[in-house]
Write a protein that holds these residues in place. Structure first.
Motif, mmCIF file in Angstrom:
data_model
loop_
_atom_site.group_PDB
_atom_site.id
_atom_site.type_symbol
_atom_site.label_atom_id
_atom_site.label_comp_id
_atom_site.label_asym_id
_atom_site.label_seq_id
_atom_site.Cartn_x
_atom_site.Cartn_y
_atom_site.Cartn_z
ATOM 1 N N THR A 30 5.630 16.915 -57.572
ATOM 2 C CA THR A 30 5.256 15.791 -56.721
ATOM 3 C C THR A 30 5.819 16.033 -55.331
ATOM 4 O O THR A 30 6.824 16.697 -55.169
ATOM 5 C CB THR A 30 5.852 14.480 -57.263
ATOM 6 N N GLY A 31 5.141 15.493 -54.344
ATOM 7 C CA GLY A 31 5.685 15.548 -53.000
ATOM 8 C C GLY A 31 5.354 16.811 -52.244
ATOM 9 O O GLY A 31 5.830 17.014 -51.140
ATOM 10 N N ARG B 21 15.255 21.413 -61.524
ATOM 11 C CA ARG B 21 15.047 20.392 -62.561
ATOM 12 C C ARG B 21 14.445 21.029 -63.799
ATOM 13 O O ARG B 21 14.855 20.753 -64.924
ATOM 14 C CB ARG B 21 14.115 19.296 -62.056
ATOM 15 N N MET C 297 16.503 24.660 -45.376
ATOM 16 C CA MET C 297 16.799 24.444 -46.800
ATOM 17 C C MET C 297 17.884 23.373 -46.956
ATOM 18 O O MET C 297 18.801 23.277 -46.181
ATOM 19 C CB MET C 297 17.312 25.737 -47.426
ATOM 20 N N MET C 298 17.748 22.639 -47.992
ATOM 21 C CA MET C 298 18.766 21.652 -48.303
ATOM 22 C C MET C 298 19.988 22.365 -48.875
ATOM 23 O O MET C 298 19.879 23.420 -49.475
ATOM 24 C CB MET C 298 18.247 20.691 -49.372
ATOM 25 N N THR D 174 23.109 22.809 -51.518
ATOM 26 C CA THR D 174 23.174 22.576 -52.951
ATOM 27 C C THR D 174 23.855 21.253 -53.272
ATOM 28 O O THR D 174 23.498 20.596 -54.225
ATOM 29 C CB THR D 174 23.918 23.704 -53.671
ATOM 30 N N GLN E 44 21.418 18.515 -53.152
ATOM 31 C CA GLN E 44 20.477 18.599 -54.261
ATOM 32 C C GLN E 44 21.107 18.027 -55.509
ATOM 33 O O GLN E 44 20.505 17.314 -56.272
ATOM 34 C CB GLN E 44 20.102 20.053 -54.517
ATOM 35 N N SER F 234 21.074 14.252 -55.862
ATOM 36 C CA SER F 234 19.833 13.588 -56.217
ATOM 37 C C SER F 234 19.625 13.582 -57.718
ATOM 38 O O SER F 234 19.099 12.641 -58.283
ATOM 39 C CB SER F 234 18.661 14.280 -55.542
ATOM 40 N N ILE F 235 20.058 14.615 -58.362
ATOM 41 C CA ILE F 235 19.813 14.742 -59.777
ATOM 42 C C ILE F 235 21.034 14.217 -60.499
ATOM 43 O O ILE F 235 21.006 13.842 -61.643
ATOM 44 C CB ILE F 235 19.603 16.235 -60.115
ATOM 45 N N PHE G 177 13.237 13.031 -49.323
ATOM 46 C CA PHE G 177 12.588 14.329 -49.233
ATOM 47 C C PHE G 177 12.700 15.086 -50.544
ATOM 48 O O PHE G 177 11.724 15.620 -51.066
ATOM 49 C CB PHE G 177 13.206 15.128 -48.092
ATOM 50 N N LEU G 178 13.902 15.117 -51.090
ATOM 51 C CA LEU G 178 14.113 15.881 -52.322
ATOM 52 C C LEU G 178 13.313 15.320 -53.482
ATOM 53 O O LEU G 178 12.891 16.043 -54.367
ATOM 54 C CB LEU G 178 15.609 15.910 -52.684
ATOM 55 N N SER G 179 13.106 14.025 -53.467
ATOM 56 C CA SER G 179 12.334 13.470 -54.574
ATOM 57 C C SER G 179 10.851 13.557 -54.272
ATOM 58 O O SER G 179 10.036 13.100 -55.041
ATOM 59 C CB SER G 179 12.734 12.019 -54.799
ATOM 60 N N GLY G 180 10.521 14.141 -53.133
ATOM 61 C CA GLY G 180 9.119 14.357 -52.818
ATOM 62 C C GLY G 180 8.459 13.168 -52.154
ATOM 63 O O GLY G 180 7.253 13.143 -51.980
ATOM 64 N N ILE H 162 8.798 12.280 -49.016
ATOM 65 C CA ILE H 162 8.321 12.735 -47.704
ATOM 66 C C ILE H 162 8.548 14.236 -47.619
ATOM 67 O O ILE H 162 9.311 14.793 -48.406
ATOM 68 C CB ILE H 162 9.074 12.052 -46.538
ATOM 69 N N ASP H 163 7.873 14.935 -46.682
ATOM 70 C CA ASP H 163 8.098 16.375 -46.611
ATOM 71 C C ASP H 163 9.031 16.756 -45.466
ATOM 72 O O ASP H 163 9.223 16.002 -44.532
ATOM 73 C CB ASP H 163 6.773 17.155 -46.599
ATOM 74 N N LEU H 164 9.634 17.917 -45.577
ATOM 75 C CA LEU H 164 10.732 18.279 -44.676
ATOM 76 C C LEU H 164 10.334 18.335 -43.216
ATOM 77 O O LEU H 164 11.098 17.955 -42.349
ATOM 78 C CB LEU H 164 11.330 19.631 -45.077
ATOM 79 N N GLU I 267 13.861 29.084 -37.702
ATOM 80 C CA GLU I 267 14.527 28.137 -38.598
ATOM 81 C C GLU I 267 14.441 26.714 -38.082
ATOM 82 O O GLU I 267 14.713 25.773 -38.805
ATOM 83 C CB GLU I 267 15.981 28.557 -38.824
#
Ligand code: FAD
Ligand code: GTP
Ligand code: MG
Lengths: 622, 467
Positions: free
Chosen positions: A576-577, A617, B1-2, B4, B7, B10-11, B130-133, B135-137, B445
């Motif tokens: 997604t996204g 994930r 890049m994000m 770590t 990231q 988020s999880i 962004f990470l959850s999708g 919005i885009d970077l 970049e």
């Protein structure tokens, strides 16, 4: 129960096919090369020269991985040159002009002595599959050959169509056949097929050339060789010559340009921009009054000459008229006309980094079929396909060189991440880590792999390890030796105001040419007097050390992404996204790693970041 | 890049909290919680006004009190719960609306932090989105800027970035760089061709121009930072000069402790106010003097640091001290070589004679009294003007607001300088090419990536290459 006839069937005995078969043979697997003409193994379709800028690096890598191309070129060489010597050692490039016949004979002979290779003279017509995996092939004469793995290396022959002016001939090379049935078989299997074109100049009778009007280009001494296994060469060095087109040439060509199939609309496929036909050059760069031509002998015992730079598909009579306007060629006789050939290829996003197709298990593509052009590019892929075919049969992980390890890696990565829009050729500018991927260290880069996959005899590897040690010794001795002011003056009287310094410091100076410094290095390193290679390697190492450390940071960054593998069952649609274009790209190219994904054309760093999160994930839940 | 770590968040486990309304005065302030325990943390401190409204349903406002651990009421609040499937961050999320006023809001945030929430990093909510999708970077950075934009001006700049003028400009710089690189590469890959690569001196000129443009952009960061982070003012001076008194006056609030004992302020105190349409961050610092105990010394060294980071220093002298002018001249030498306003406080305590007047004008001192309010209005005018003067010119919209971008621009600049000197010294082209490539990838970049194909494309379009 059916037993397999061969472990591997290789379709096409060109430069790719031959390297594939030899690699498999060294690794102990049986293979059959199914090819149209057993006498034409690794025939040079166009210019009989191996190497050149960018390509020579691949030849060195092939040689370091036990391939045959370098040895064959050395054995058949009639002129040896090192290009770019006035630039840095990272871009020095060996180029060997060969005797076409001898090159071909050498390979035919070598293959006949290799174990477990059988040559079958026939045309492959169909790929046989079962449950998405290859089973064998059916030849045009109806024979069925079973195997575990197929390597397709058909060159310019798939759907080959030759154009000379308005004339069209179904052939992959002039005077030979073309493979149409096999193309249909690929279409039937669901492959996307496109067309490209390439061309070749007419050949000339050297006896009818006025050589005095041309500029001589002798070979280099000492003779730069490709292979570390070469002990001697067969021929004396022969010069090439340089000449120019004239205003009249331009006039004739532009007058007749409509009769070239490219301009008449008869031939629409894209050709290489780096190797344009003469009509293309005059048309596109209309301000340029003249173009240079290199006159290159086709061999030792022949007077045939290859006018490099005059590739054309104009009608034969126009070719004759135009070439006679070139300086020195006023009286020239054409022995064979130039032509363009159009052929099918499978855009390489359909293959993985190990050269296996995404679509069918056990089906590998190598060489021109992947949209490349050039003997070296083909041979490099053939070698990799051969090794990977064996690894697959043995259920071992694939052998993939990354972009920081070698030009072969750069090439295959480019092929699998970018859409080919023109025949692909290597250039040093394609390699972002150019300084650390040189001719001189090709073996350092490949030796561990050669050892791991058993690609070279132990003795050869051992003597290389010894060379490595001596290089190390040499490097540390360079740190100790102090040059006197006299040494510096001897090198160049421009250095008259310099103080004595260590050899190491001297070699780091940007204005010092390593080639020119060789006598000095020899005078201080008596023990390596006849191992010039050792001294040169040590000097190059010292010259680049600082820059390579700088580059290493980039390489480390790059490697991190390379090691993030994307599982084969990963479903890109489920992310997604992601922008829709990005999802489509990922699906089309099916990248093997995050690094590869990041290089796919049109993919942004943002897309990669999203992919990376989902990948994490996926791994966490897997 | 994000990175770590983000990231992970988020999880992972963290529940983060931040005040999401701009600092300063306002009717209502909002606090956002995001992460697995958002609801749990709120429930612990929420007491519904109506008993039947104590459960949280998605997107349903709840009304009640926010209480501390001792069940003391902190404020009346409204709160709403968003399940992770439908939240901005893609995580379980709570938004709390309390009465404005920085004290109350900060108290609520503090209590949540004590419960185990972590303070959100700047832009972290957007990062999560962004990470959850969500919005885009390519837009995330600009969105983050817009969200953080606390004034009209910073909003304008962020919008420029989002719309693309800015990236177009950087893209132009990168294209020029690649064109120059192509010239260098052509000389390596096609040495036998009769191409006549641009004269070295011409390439050096082009690099000079390019370096100039990149430098201008990098330099715009100082102004850019002020826009996105706010203008920073430090109040400094000797102990007991009345710094904290001025601080409270500007805040219209008894925020800092004021006593007749010198050395009252130990650590610094920072608050946001709005002045002339600008978000201004004002910091009250410990008085500077020689000597003092360990604690005072620590306070003084942090005061010096704050002064170093400030966009403007308000230096306060105490006119009631006999030797104020001598002291000031010493202080000016030691501490003040920067953009500053010099105030002379406690004017109410002195009778201004001719000599004093002369001294005041010599040292360019603005007299005032925090006690009586004399001179405060004209000081504010001076302050507003000084801030306005430090603001960058926004007409072109090309202002770097991110420290990351500035750093990339500077690295690119450094590489270009190296390439330039190598070219000028006629060194091997592959080394020049390395520098130019590194420069290009620094620029890439910021906006996107560089393909080798781009370089070859340049070569083929320009030169007739090929045998
Ligand atoms: C006219 C022309 C001009 C060229 N010009 C250039 C140039 O200027 N520069 C350059 O770098 N490269 C040029 N090339 C390309 C170069 O020759 C190839 O890139 C290279 O030879 C490819 O190697 P390969 O192993 O893929 O295939 P090839 O060397 O073409 O070998 C293919 C082999 O497969 C066999 N084969 C094909 N189909 C079947 C089948 N169905 N069954 C059995 N056998 C089959 C053929 O008989 C042949 O032996 C040119 C080629 C041609 C024909
Ligand atoms: N008469 C008079 N007294 C003032 C004025 N401004 C501040 N004071 C007094 O001066 C004393 C010190 O004031 P603060 O504001 O605490 O001074 P400070 O500079 O913050 O002091 P430190 O924190 O100790 O460095 C207090 O007793 C204030 O009431 C003024 O304008 N006039
Ligand atoms: Mg104070």
């Amino acid at each position: 129960m059916t037993t397999k006839d061969f472990d591997i069937v290789i379709i096409g005995g060109g430069h790719a096919g031959v390297e594939a078969a030899l690699a498999a043979s060294r690794m102990g697997k049986t293979s059959a090369i199914v090819t149209m003409d057993a006498k034409k193994l690794a025939l040079m379709s166009c210019n009989p020269a191996i190497g050149g800028i960018g390509k020579s690096h691949v030849v060195k890598e092939i040689d370091a991985l036990g391939g045959i191309m370098g040895m064959a070129a050395d054995a058949a060489g009639i002129q040896f040159r090192r290009l770019n010597l006035s630039r840095g050692p990272a871009v020095w490039s060996t180029r060997v002009q060969c005797d076409r016949r001898h090159y071909n004979d050498y390979i035919v002979e070598y293959v006949s002595r290799a174990n477990k290779i059988e040559i079958i003279e026939d045309l492959a017509g169909e790929i046989l599959t079962e449950n998405g995996r290859v089973k064998g092939i059916r030849t045009e004469s109806g024979e069925i050959i079973l195997c575990e793995v197929i390597i397709v290396a058909t060159g310019t022959f798939l759907g080959g169509l030759i154009h000379i002016g308005e004339k069209k001939i179904k052939a992959g090379r002039i005077g030979e056949k073309a493979a149409y049935k096999l193309s249909d078989s690929f279409r039937g299997l669901g492959f996307e097929i496109s067309r490209l074109k390439t061309g070749t100049p007419p050949r000339l009778n050297g006896d009818s050339i006025d050589w005095d009007k041309c500029q001589i280009q002798p070979g280099d001494e000492p003779m730069p060789l490709f292979s570390h296994q070469t002990k001697r060469v067969a021929f004396e060095q022969t010069p090439c010559y340089l000449t120019y087109t004239t205003a009249k040439t331009k006039e004739i060509i532009l007058e007749n340009i409509k009769r070239s199939p490219i301009f008449s609309g008869q031939l629409n496929s894209t050709g290489p921009r780096y190797c344009p036909s003469i009509e293309d050059k005059f048309y596109r760069f209309v301000d340029k009054p003249r173009h240079q031509l290199f006159l290159e002998p086709e061999g030792n015992g022949t007077s045939e000459v290859y006018p490099n730079g005059f590739s054309t598909s104009l009608p034969e009579e126009v070719q004759v008229a135009a070439i006679k306007t070139v300086t020195g060629l006023e009286q020239v006789e054409i022995t064979r006309p130039g032509y363009a050939v159009e052929y099918d290829y499978c855009p390489a996003r359909q293959i993985k980094a190990n050269l296996e197709t995404h679509l069918i298990k056990g089906l590998f593509f190598a060489g021109q079929i992947n949209g490349t052009s050039g003997y070296e590019e083909a041979a490099g892929q053939g070698l990799m396909a051969g090794i990977n075919a064996v690894l697959q049969i043995e259920k071992e992980p694939p052998f993939i060189l990354d972009r920081s390890e070698g030009y072969i890696g750069v090439m295959i990565d480019d092929l699998t991440t970018r859409s080919t829009t023109e025949p692909y050729r290597l250039f040093t500018s394609r390699a972002e880590y150019r300084l650390s991927m040189r001719e001189d260290n090709a073996r350092d880069r490949m030796a561990d792999y050669a050892e791991k996959y058993n690609l070279l005899p132990k003795t050869v590897l051992n003597s290389f390890r010894e060379l490595q040690n001596k290089t190390k010794q040499s490097i540390s001795s360079f740190k100790k030796v102090r040059l006197t002011a006299e040494d510096l003056l001897n090198y160049s009287n421009e250095l008259n105001n310099m103080n004595s310094m260590t050899l190491e410091h001297f070699l780091k100076q940007p204005r010092i040419s390593i080639a020119r410094a060789m006598p000095l290095l020899v005078s201080y390193n008596g023990e390596f007097r006849d191992r010039l290679e050792v001294l040169e390697r040590a000097a190059i190492f010292i010259r680049y050390q600082g820059y390579i450390e700088k580059q290493q940071r980039e390489i480390d960054k790059f490697k991190k992404l390379e090691h993030e593998a994307i599982p084969e069952d990963f479903i890109f649609q489920a992310i997604t996204g992601l922008k829709r274009e990005a999802t489509e790209k990922f699906q089309r190219f099916r990248p093997d790693s995050l690094g590869q994904a990041s290089r796919i054309e049109g993919i942004t760093p943002g897309d990669v970041a999203v992919l990376s999160v989902h990948l994490k994930r996926h791994k966490a839940t897997a | 890049m994000m990175t770590t770590t983000s990231q992970k968040s988020s999880i992972n486990e963290d529940t983060i909290v931040a005040i999401i309304t701009p600092p300063g005065e306002g009717g209502i302030a909002a606090i956002r919680l995001a992460g697995r325990q958002s609801l749990a943390f709120l429930s612990k401190h929420f007491r519904a006004i109506r008993k039947d409204e104590s459960d949280f349903k998605p997107f349903l406002m709840r009304y009640g009190f926010f209480v501390d651990d001792n069940l003391q009421k902190i404020d009346e609040i409204l709160a709403v719960f968003m399940p992770k499937e439908r939240s901005y961050t893609g995580l379980e999320q709570i938004e709390i609306f309390s009465h404005g006023g920085s004290l109350v809001v900060k108290k609520i945030q503090e209590i949540l932090l004590k419960s185990g929430a972590r303070a959100a990093e700047p832009g972290e909510f957007t990062k999560l989105a962004f990470l959850s999708g969500r919005i885009d970077l390519s837009k995330a950075e600009a969105v983050a800027e817009i969200i953080e934009a606390n004034t009209q001006k910073s909003y304008d700049v962020a919008r420029e970035h989002l719309i693309g003028n800015y990236s177009e400009h950087i893209e132009k710089l990168r294209t020029e760089l690649i064109e120059i690189l192509a010239e260098v590469e052509a000389s390596i890959d096609f040495p036998e061709e009769e191409i006549d690569p641009e004269e070295t001196s011409q390439l050096v000129d082009r690099l000079n121009n390019l370096a100039q443009s990149i430098k201008e952009l990098a330099d715009s960061y100082t102004g850019g930072r002020i826009i996105s982070e706010g203008f920073k003012v430090a109040i400094a001076g000797r102990p007991n000069a009345g710094k904290s008194s001025l601080f409270n006056l500007l805040l219209k609030q008894e925020r800092a402790l004021v006593t007749p004992t010198p050395g009252t302020t130990r650590d610094y105190l920072s608050e946001w106010i709005e002045l002339g349409g600008q978000a201004v961050n004002i910091t009250d610092t410990a008085g500077l003097r020689s000597g003092g105990g360990v604690i005072e010394k620590a306070g003084q060294s942090s005061a010096k640091k704050i002064m170093g980071q400030a966009d403007l220093i308000i230096w306060m002298a105490d006119l009631s001290q006999k030797k104020w002018a001598e002291n000031l001249s010493e202080d000016l030498n030691e501490n003040l070589n920067r953009n500053s306003i010099i105030l002379g406080n406690k004017i109410d305590k002195v009778s201004v004679d001719k000599k004093t007047e002369e001294l005041l004008s010599d040292y360019n001192v603005l007299p005032l009294s925090c006690l009586t309010g004399q001179g405060i209005d004209s000081f504010k005018r001076v302050l507003v003007n000084a801030i306005a003067e430090s603001m960058p010119d926004l007409t072109s919209g090309l202002v770097v607001t991110s420290a990351r971008h500035q750093q990339k621009l500077k690295s690119a600049l450094a590489e270009i300088k190296q390439a330039k000197s190598k070219l000028a010294e006629n060194q091997s082209p592959e080394l020049t090419a390395l520098d130019l490539r590194l420069a290009a990838s620094e620029l890439a970049e910021i906006t996107g990536r560089i393909y080798n194909e781009d370089i070859l494309g340049q070569i083929f379009s320009k030169f007739c290459i090929g045998k």
